[in-house]
Design an enzyme around this catalytic site. Structure first.
Site: not given
Ligand code: UDP
Length: 257
Positions: A75, A215, A138, A47, A151, A71
Site C-alpha cells: 500500500k 496485532d 486473540f 490502509s 480498533r 501488505y
Molecule cells: N480478532 C479476534 N478474533 C478473531 C478475529 C479478530 O480477536 O477471530 C481481533 C484482532 O486481533 C484485532 C481485531 O479483532 O484486534 C480486529 O481484527 P480484524 O481481523 O477484524 O481486522 P484487522 O484489525 O486485522 O484489520
C-alpha cells in the site's frame, strides 16, 4: 477508484509474491492504462497498515510510515508511485487509508463475503447466527482497559461518502492528498462481542486464544483532516449501528430485524 487489492496481512507474510504481483504490479498496469486513456484522477484504497506499529494514537497523517508486513508495504509503495506520477505526469490522486471497514449496505444489497473469513465482526455474527461455535479472542493480555485489542471500525457507507467527496475534490481541481479514514472511536474486541450480543439478542460464546502476530494493541485514526478539508462526517459511527447492518447482512433472507 481502485478497490482490487488483496487484504490479508497473514497471507501477505506467507505469500508476498501474490501481494506484490496484485497490489503493486497490477496497479501499475492500471495506472498505465489510465495514462494511455488520459484519465487523470485516481482514488486509492490505502490502509492504516502503512504506518506499522503506532507510535501514538489516534494516528494522524504526520505519523511515521513504517509498515511491518508485506501488505502494508504494497500500500505504501503505491502511495509513493502516485506521488511520482503526480510530479511527472500530473496524475492526481486521493489515498484513503482505511481503518477497519465494517457494516453493510443499509438496503442489504451488498455486504462482506470473504472466502476465508478472518474479520472480527462477521465472525462474531456467525457465532450469533449459529454458523460458528465460538469466537477466538486473540489476546487477553493487552495494556488496554479490558485487556483486549482496540480498533477503529468504520461503516462501509461512510467509506463510500468519503470516496464520493474525494472524487468531487479531484474533479474540482484539488491537489493530491492522503487522508486517514476512521471513526476516531476505538472499540475493544470485548466491546464488539458485548455490542453484538445486545444487537442480536443472542449469547456469543468466546474462547481465549494467543495474540495474533503483528496485532498492535490500539489502532485508531485521527480523521480531522478529511473532516476539515472535504467536510466528511461519518453517519454510522456508533458501534451498535455498524453491527446492526452487519447483522442484517448475516441474516438476510432468514430473519426480520
Ligand atoms: N480478532 C479476534 N478474533 C478473531 C478475529 C479478530 O480477536 O477471530 C481481533 C484482532 O486481533 C484485532 C481485531 O479483532 O484486534 C480486529 O481484527 P480484524 O481481523 O477484524 O481486522 P484487522 O484489525 O486485522 O484489520
Amino acid at each position: 477508484m481502485h478497490f482490487a487489492s488483496f487484504i490479508q496481512v497473514g497471507e501477505s507474510v506467507q505469500n508476498p509474491d501474490k501481494y506484490y504481483q496484485n497490489n503493486v504490479a497490477n496497479t501499475l498496469v492500471l495506472l498505465d492504462a489510465m495514462q494511455a486513456h488520459g484519465v487523470k484522477n485516481f482514488i486509492f484504497s490505502s490502509s492504516a497498515a502503512i504506518f506499522g506499529e503506532p507510535r501514538y494514537t489516534p494516528i494522524d497523517e504526520r505519523h511515521p510510515q513504517q509498515p511491518i508486513n508485506p501488505y502494508g508495504r504494497t500500500k505504501l509503495i503505491v502511495e509513493q508511485v502516485q506521488a511520482d506520477y503526480d510530479k511527472a505526469y500530473g496524475m492526481k490522486s486521493v489515498c484513503l487509508r482505511y481503518l477497519n471497514a465494517a457494516g453493510a449496505d443499509p438496503e442489504v444489497q451488498l455486504g462482506e463475503r470473504h472466502d476465508l473469513e478472518t474479520h472480527l465482526i462477521p465472525l462474531v455474527l456467525q457465532v450469533a447466527s449459529g454458523r460458528r461455535k465460538n469466537i477466538s479472542v486473540f489476546g487477553r493480555d493487552y495494556g488496554t482497559p479490558d485487556v483486549t485489542c482496540i480498533r477503529d471500525y468504520i461503516h462501509v457507507q461512510d467509506l463510500c461518502s468519503a470516496h464520493w467527496l474525494a472524487l468531487q475534490s479531484l474533479m474540482s481541481g484539488s491537489d493530491s492528498q492522503a487522508y486517514n479514514l476512521g471513526n476516531g472511536n476505538g472499540f475493544s474486541v470485548q466491546e464488539v462481542i458485548d455490542a453484538a450480543e445486545q444487537v442480536t439478542g443472542r449469547k456469543i460464546a468466546s474462547v481465549n486464544s494467543p495474540r495474533r502476530e503483528g496485532d498492535p494493541a490500539v489502532l485508531v485514526a485521527d480523521s480531522a483532516l478529511i473532516r476539515e478539508r472535504l467536510g466528511w462526517t461519518p453517519q454510522y459511527s456508533d458501534l451498535s449501528t455498524i453491527i446492526k447492518y452487519a447483522w442484517k447482512w448475516e441474516t438476510r433472507g432468514t430473519l426480520e430485524i
